[in-house]
Write an enzyme that holds these catalytic residues in place. Structure first.
Site, mmCIF file in Angstrom:
data_model
loop_
_atom_site.group_PDB
_atom_site.id
_atom_site.type_symbol
_atom_site.label_atom_id
_atom_site.label_comp_id
_atom_site.label_asym_id
_atom_site.label_seq_id
_atom_site.Cartn_x
_atom_site.Cartn_y
_atom_site.Cartn_z
ATOM 1 N N HIS A 165 -21.021 -6.777 5.202
ATOM 2 C CA HIS A 165 -22.102 -7.649 4.778
ATOM 3 C C HIS A 165 -21.692 -8.525 3.605
ATOM 4 C CE1 HIS A 165 -26.356 -8.708 4.925
ATOM 5 N NE2 HIS A 165 -26.417 -8.600 3.621
ATOM 6 N N HIS B 176 -31.896 -10.538 7.976
ATOM 7 C CA HIS B 176 -32.408 -9.282 7.417
ATOM 8 C C HIS B 176 -32.777 -8.373 8.575
ATOM 9 C CE1 HIS B 176 -33.973 -7.806 3.315
ATOM 10 N NE2 HIS B 176 -32.707 -8.131 3.217
#
Length: 742
Positions: A52, A98
């Site tokens: 990430h 998200h």
């Protein structure tokens, strides 16, 4: 300097899994450090080396994207990209995912996704003027998918509405491949004078580092690591890794940061997102070629007993790091105090490029920034390119639906029908700048204080990328551009969100490789650079993975909002024309999806990038010459759906005749391809009768197919010899498409 916390003897597999590090990555870290990390250092390394944060798989591939252009002021590498829009102003924009948090806690996952993308924009000094989203869920009729859908939409609306930024556009698709991994991508667009454009690059040893905004809690710990592993049976236990948002606090933080944008007292600003304080502080210092020394004992906390590990890795929302010269600390803190924001001096910029964490007098972490930020070993292909399975045999026979029934089914499909049940929950007009409302091809928002407008859209079709990742990704770029062009705006630049499964599987890696190549190919052909983006991997569970889902956010510039072009038919008696090729084939189309469910073909629609570019130029020139009354991209559902949408949005019927249907008497499969095939590079336009000759001449100059179809008027949707439906009946089907979620 001596680190007081003892190093770990040898972390167990469970300890490494907790921070999303492999054994080989741990060995690489110890080799670079010359020692083993302590518990805090291991957590920080895991967060910064996570997929990430480090982009260790995608970074080598992303280098192939075109990122430069005459209007580019800031490309990838900052919080967001920025392009020049004239008059000394810049448009700042980015899209982010998200996904993992939203699958666990849909409301807060989506809400904090909005909060995070807003901070990416206003930390650059830009005032956000619009939000968009791109959503994917499993079948809507399933109760859990209904729960996810409702929670995500409520979270997006709740955060955006409270902070006062309009949500003006987006897209949503439903498919069983997203049953276990929903997709929640949020995009934000802002505007800033060039002189106030702010970067997140610390400099000046001795400068103070302020932590501003919310007190730090235990929410979101290991959020970056959580987003870098695939779901399994234990994923629900990771609910504490989902952050909790406070839009009212973020509103104050936004206004205070915008007040300070361009202020010489402020050296740099960086929001706290993935990996919390450790991620933001490390990136802020590393970008500026300096080091940073942070004292966790100075960080205000909302929970007692928090350890340095918890403070550094917390992903509590609504926080910002601000680098200020020492003599200006009190004055800058006073600005934050006026907005009821607490600020702590938690660190200092230092000369040595190291990341140092203290707990009062004790040094609890000391890591070289080069190791922490750039040291993660890049991952190449995990194996050779898999060969695709052979093309299936004869395609299944089409269902025995008439053309009328097929059109009604498509208009009532959750993937095509009205999105009103979604966008009515968003305040899409707050701020009084929204010129073209959601529900059409692209939204248009006025550039504050000017006659200019920014057109914006998010687009992507995972069925295409599942069939052919390279071509499907290129189509996503082209469709986003067509939606912007349909408003009369010239495309400026792209932001992308690449949602894929586990890249440790060769088929996922090579799809990612090919998709990025497709984006680059299309952006080069259309002359639009990529200025920002996000990669979300590991969207996979034990039950399966998502289809490769490329989402493109496109922004275009309209010199005068009064010259915007509508998507719906605007006047009875106008003529209708198809610009671009006649459709053929239904591979990877919404009709195929409706008819055959999960069956996939190995074919995505053909794409001619040169034709695509010429068609865009035709539409832009025709609109600039005031020859058009409406323009609409022909996309999901093909020509028949596009015609119906123009009728529905304009509340007018239409009568059309296709030469291929009137004269050739084609086979039933050919009729389906003509009416419902999703061939690319097409617009449906309407225009005054007197403009026909000029439009035909313009089409000839650009060498684009141009076919007159019929005229606007009446209360029926007609395609001669194929379709004849009352407009009111079509309205009911279209507006009921999301009734299961209404």
């Amino acid at each position: 300097m001596t680190v007081t916390s003892a190093e770990l003897t040898e972390p167990t597999s469970a300890q490494l899994a907790e921070v999303a590090l492999t054994r080989s990555e741990y060995d690489a870290a110890t080799a670079q450090l010359g020692r083993g990390p302590n518990h805090l250092e291991l957590g920080i390394l895991g967060a910064l080396w996570s997929e990430h944060c480090s982009y260790k798989t995608s970074k080598p591939l992303l280098r192939g994207l075109p990122t430069r252009g005459s209007r580019v002021l800031q490309g990838p590498g900052e919080n967001a990209g920025a392009v020049d829009i004239g008059d000394g102003l810049a448009c700042v924009f980015k899209i982010e995912s998200h996904n993992h948090p939203s699958a666990i806690e849909p409301y807060q996952g989506a809400a904090t996704g909005v909060g995070g993308i807003l901070r990416d924009i206003f930390t650059m000094g830009a005032r956000p003027i619009a939000l968009l989203d791109s959503l994917r869920f499993g079948p809507l009729e399933e109760p859990h998918q209904q729960h996810l859908f409702d929670g995500v939409v409520a979270g997006i609306g709740g955060y955006g509405n409270c902070i006062g930024i309009p949500t003006v556009g987006g897209e949503v698709y439903f498919d069983a491949v997203y049953r276990d991994n929903c997709i929640v991508n949020a995009m934000c667009v802002g505007v800033v004078p060039h002189a106030k454009l702010t970067r997140a690059r610390a400099r000046g040893p001795g400068n103070a580092v302020l932590l501003v905004g919310a007190d730090t809690g235990r929410d979101g710990i290991h959020g970056a690591s959580f987003a870098s592993v695939q779901f399994d049976a234990s994923s629900q236990s990771r609910r504490p890794a989902v952050q909790v948002g406070n839009p009212f606090l973020e509103k104050c933080l936004m206004e205070a940061c915008l007040e300070l944008a361009g202020d010489p007292r402020v050296v740099a600003m960086q929001d706290l997102g993935a990996a919390g304080l450790c991620g933001s502080a490390a990136e802020l210092a590393h970008r500026g070629g300096v080091g940073i020394d942070v004292d966790v004992s100075r960080v205000s906390r909302r929970e007692r007993g928090m350890t340095p590990y918890e403070v550094m890795l917390s992903e509590s929302q609504e926080r910002m790091l601000v680098v200020v010269t020492p003599e200006e600390v009190v004055g800058v803190q006073a600005v934050f105090e006026r907005w009821d924001l607490h600020s702590d001096v938690v660190g200092t910029i230092v000369t040595t490029p190291a990341f140092v964490v203290r707990d009062g007098d004790d040094v609890v972490c000391e890591l070289p920034l080069a190791v922490l930020v750039d040291g993660a070993p890049e991952r190449g292909a995990p194996g050779p390119r898999p060969s695709r399975s052979p093309q299936p045999g004869e395609p299944a026979a089409l269902p025995a639906w008439s053309a009328d029934e097929t059109l009604m089914r498509l208009l009532g499909s959750p993937n095509i029908g009205s999105r009103k049940p979604i966008f009515r929950r968003y305040d899409h007009q707050v701020g009084d700048g929204t010129i073209v409302l959601p529900g059409g091809d692209a939204a248009v928002v006025r550039v504050p204080g000017s006659r200019r407008g920014l057109a914006m859209s998010t687009d992507g079709n995972a069925r295409y990328t599942a069939a052919d990742a390279r071509r499907g990704a290129a189509i996503a770029v082209c469709e986003a551009a067509r939606n912007v062009v349909a408003t009369g705006a010239a495309p400026l630049a792209v932001t992308n969100c690449l949602n894929f499964g586990n890249p440790e599987h060769p088929e996922v890696y090579w799809d990612l490789h090919d998709a990025i190549a497709g984006i680059a190919e299309a952006c080069d052909a259309l002359g639009v650079p990529v200025v920002s983006g996000n990669v979300s991997l590991y969207n996979e569970s034990e039950a399966g993975r998502i289809d490769p889902t490329v989402v493109i956010g496109m922004v275009g510039l309209l010199d005068d909002v009064e010259r915007r072009c509508a998507a719906g038919f605007a006047a009875d008696g106008d003529l209708i024309a198809l610009v671009g090729p006649v459709g053929h084939g239904i591979d990877s189309s919404e009709l195929e999806h409706l008819a055959f469910g999960m069956d996939r073909t190995d074919s995505a629609p053909d794409l001619d990038l040169d034709l695509e570019r010429r068609v865009h130029r035709f539409v832009l020139e025709a609109n600039a010459a005031s020859l058009l009354r409406s323009a609409h991209d022909v996309a999901d559902g093909g020509l028949a759906v596009a015609l119906a949408e123009c009728c529905l949005w304009g509340d007018r019927g239409a009568s059309a005749e296709l030469d291929e249907l009137a004269h050739e008497r084609p086979a039933r499969s050919r009729v389906a391809g003509i009416l419902f095939g999703e061939s690319q590079s097409r617009f449906l336009i309407s225009h005054p009768r007197e403009a026909l000759v000029q439009l035909e001449e313009l089409a000839g100059r650009h060498s684009v197919p141009f076919q007159a179809l019929g005229s606007v008027g009446g209360r029926r949707i007609k395609i001669s010899g194929a379709i004849d439906i009352a407009l009111d009946v079509a309205v009911r089907a279209y507006e009921g498409a999301l009734s299961a979620g209404g």
